[in-house]
Design an enzyme around this catalytic site. Structure first.
Site, PDB file in Angstrom:
ATOM      1  N   LYS A 251       6.444 -15.759  15.921  1.00  0.00           N
ATOM      2  CA  LYS A 251       5.549 -16.325  14.913  1.00  0.00           C
ATOM      3  C   LYS A 251       5.947 -17.777  14.659  1.00  0.00           C
ATOM      4  CE  LYS A 251       3.541 -15.323  10.389  1.00  0.00           C
ATOM      5  NZ  LYS A 251       3.505 -14.408   9.218  1.00  0.00           N
ATOM      6  N   GLU A 339      -0.385   0.749   1.193  1.00  0.00           N
ATOM      7  CA  GLU A 339      -0.703   0.795  -0.230  1.00  0.00           C
ATOM      8  C   GLU A 339      -0.844   2.225  -0.737  1.00  0.00           C
ATOM      9  OE1 GLU A 339      -2.155  -3.097   1.450  1.00  0.00           O
ATOM     10  OE2 GLU A 339      -2.442  -0.994   2.003  1.00  0.00           O
ATOM     11  N   ARG A 367      -7.427  -0.260  -1.593  1.00  0.00           N
ATOM     12  CA  ARG A 367      -7.129   0.595  -0.450  1.00  0.00           C
ATOM     13  C   ARG A 367      -6.444   1.901  -0.863  1.00  0.00           C
ATOM     14  NH1 ARG A 367      -6.840  -2.774   4.330  1.00  0.00           N
ATOM     15  NH2 ARG A 367      -5.054  -1.644   5.161  1.00  0.00           N
TER      16      ARG A 367
END
Length: 597
Positions: A251, A339, A367
């Site tokens: 990244k 979640e 969610r």
């Protein structure tokens, strides 16, 4: 197409069909130019940097090997897709990325035929691409391919596993590209991360988890080696059915500071494109961010109360639970992008007498709605939900605005809903919640800074369902909920002396302070409600319901977010469009002419 190789190659590419005219040995130069282009724009316009830099080679290879847009391509999460946007006809307008009226920071179906599915939240790509693949199979389109690019942090989510579980027993043409860089926004966590690390080191157990799920697996492959990527993708293109390519990337690849500090450079704001140094305002006299008030306060409370637990689904830095993870690591949990699990984990802890503070962005709690109802509220368990990024959040746009929480929470029995006007009220409500609350509580607060420099107050309990009269007035009363009450307060202070509105910080959406409301409706002819949330079903709706129940005939006006999805842009711009900016509120107060009852 004939390329002038003495000129910038990227500048000559208007779409993937041009890209495919290049020879494989010319692609690394294109990758270098694409990476530089992303850095140039994001350094001045801001946005998500590290994720898109990490998949530059993959983006080129996918569009080179596959026949997009006929072959379907879904990016999960969409902040990986800057290179994709640039190569698919949006290079000339990429400088409008995340700006009001400009292109979205995430894939968006209405923006381009190359954006096959909108992705702002994580872990949706496998289910979506499988749906497309099965649709193609039903229509007899056997040659079309379907590719989902998903990160190692996102594939650990329950929904991703549900998609893998289904895809593995189909013969649909699905290719999952697992972008393994060991980090989402914060470092990846969990057993699957350990497994992938062992795969990279060659120390994994004999069985491959993806092969066991019936995927044709290739990897790990160096995701920055274009020739290796082209070879792997070319081979997989000839294979049909469920396939998975495991690539290893870095990244922030190509910008040293972004590689060294991947958390900070996920979305670094403005930075020097030459040195990579993040450009700060340099001001030290600003109020704190609400997330930091939460982060420092939970640590302060947790040192005194050993039952307090902190939980976040993959956002320890964004939510500032990182402070507790650093100081009291055995009682602070990052559960990954999960979640649903976070909410039910908190519920389980609450049954054993612990006091869980479950910190979730407002838009992400959507969610876990069933878990909120079924596992927490139905059992009346005292889980404390700290909902960060409530209201308009700005340039991340409609996938991330936390404008629905008041409406979707208000209908749930047993749940208390509180929104602080400032930092001290946030601290006091957190303190109140851990002193014996017997039901679940949601505390919602916005992205950004509060209003007070001296915010570390001594703690005081707040009575559940109590509001505050900030200013007694005549004729018109403004009822505000949350941080936007500070805007109302400033507007009132700017009005001339003849205009004398009352102002009430209601604090609780549920239960409402009905005693205060009776007083307000008896005293004032005009009522204005103000919220940084959707008008449909929100705080203003609750006040209207109260008025109807008690047969009040006062004039009531509701100000909040209109009934449509709000695009991306600066918070101030979006507040203006919604009519809850200072000038709009001033006009709303003035037009009543303060008619007395």
């Amino acid at each position: 197409m004939k390329f002038d190789l003495d000129q910038n190659i990227l500048a000559q590419i208007s779409g993937p069909e041009d890209l495919r005219e290049l020879s494989p040995d010319q692609l690394p130069l294109l990758a270098s130019q694409l990476r530089e282009f992303i850095i140039d724009i994001v350094s001045t316009k801001e946005g998500h940097l590290g994720a898109s830099l990490g998949v530059v080679e993959l983006t080129i290879a996918l569009h080179y090997i596959f026949n997009t847009p006929e072959d379907r391509l879904v990016w999960d999460v969409g902040h990986q897709a800057y290179g994709h946007k640039i190569l698919t006809g949006r290079k000339e307008i990429f400088n409008t990325n995340r700006q009001l009226g400009g292109i979205s920071g995430f894939p968006k179906r209405t923006e381009s035929v190359f954006d096959h599915f909108g992705t702002g939240h994580s872990s949706t790509s496998i289910s979506a691409i499988l749906g497309m693949a099965l649709a193609a199979k039903l229509r007899g389109e056997k040659e079309r391919d379907h590719i989902a690019v998903i990160g190692d942090a996102s594939i650990a989510s329950g929904m991703a596993f549900e998609g893998l579980n289904h895809a593995g027993v189909t013969d649909a043409n699905v290719l999952i590209v697992l972008n393994d860089n060991a980090i989402g926004i914060d470092p990846s966590v969990g057993a699957l991360k350990k497994y992938l690390t062992n795969v990279k080191k060659g120390t994994a157990k004999d069985e491959n988890i993806f092969e066991c799920l019936n995927f044709n697996y290739i990897g790990p492959v160096d995701g920055h080696d274009l020739q290796a990527l082209l070879a792997a993708l070319g081979r997989l293109k000839e294979i049909k059915g469920p396939r998975l390519l495991h690539i290893i990337t870095t990244k922030g690849k190509g910008l040293q500071k972004a590689e060294e500090n991947q958390v900070a450079y996920h979305a670094p704001g403005k930075f020097d494109k030459e040195t990579g140094k993040i450009l700060k305002s340099g001001r030290s006299d600003l109020p704190p961010k609400y997330q930091d008030v939460f982060g420092h306060t939970i640590v302060e409370l947790a040192w005194e109360n050993k039952k307090i637990i902190g939980i976040t689904p993959a956002m320890p830095t964004g939510s500032s639970l990182k402070y507790m993870m650093e100081e009291i690591p055995d009682r602070a949990f990052d559960v990954g992008i999960a979640e649903q699990h976070a909410v039910t984990l908190a519920a389980g802890m609450a049954t054993e007498g612990l006091i869980p503070f479950c910190n979730i962005y407002s838009t992400f709690l959507q969610r876990a709605y069933d878990q909120l109802i079924h596992d927490v509220a139905l059992q009346n368990l005292p889980v404390i939900f700290c909902l960060d990024r409530a209201g308009i959040v700005g340039q991340d746009g409609p996938t991330h605005h936390g404008v629905f929480d008041l409406a979707y929470l208000r209908c749930i029995p047993n749940l208390v809903i509180f929104s602080p006007m400032n930092e001290m009220e946030l601290r006091d409500m957190m303190y109140t919640a851990q002193t014996g609350l017997d039901r679940p509580l949601a505390i919602r607060y916005p992205r950004g800074r509060g209003v007070n420099l001296n915010w570390r107050n001594s703690f005081n309990k707040i009575a559940i369902g109590s509001s505050e009269e900030l200013r007694k007035g005549e004729g018109v009363a403004i009822l505000s909920i949350g941080h936007i009450g500070n805007t109302v307060k400033e507007v009132i202070e700017e009005l001339d002396n003849e205009q004398n509105p009352g102002h009430y910080n209601m604090r609780f959406v549920k239960p409402l302070d009905e005693k205060q409301l009776h007083y307000i409706f008896d005293r004032y002819k005009h009522i204005i409600t103000v919220e940084d949330g959707c008008k449909t079903g929100g705080f203003g709706s609750a006040v209207l319901e109260f008025a109807a129940t008690h047969n009040y005939k006062n004039n009531i006006e509701v100000y909040g977010i209109p009934d449509h999805f709000v695009e991306h842009g600066q918070v101030s711009e979006l507040h203006q469009r919604a009519g809850i900016d200072p000038e709009s509120l001033k006009n709303a107060i003035t037009k009543t002419r303060y008619a007395n009852p």
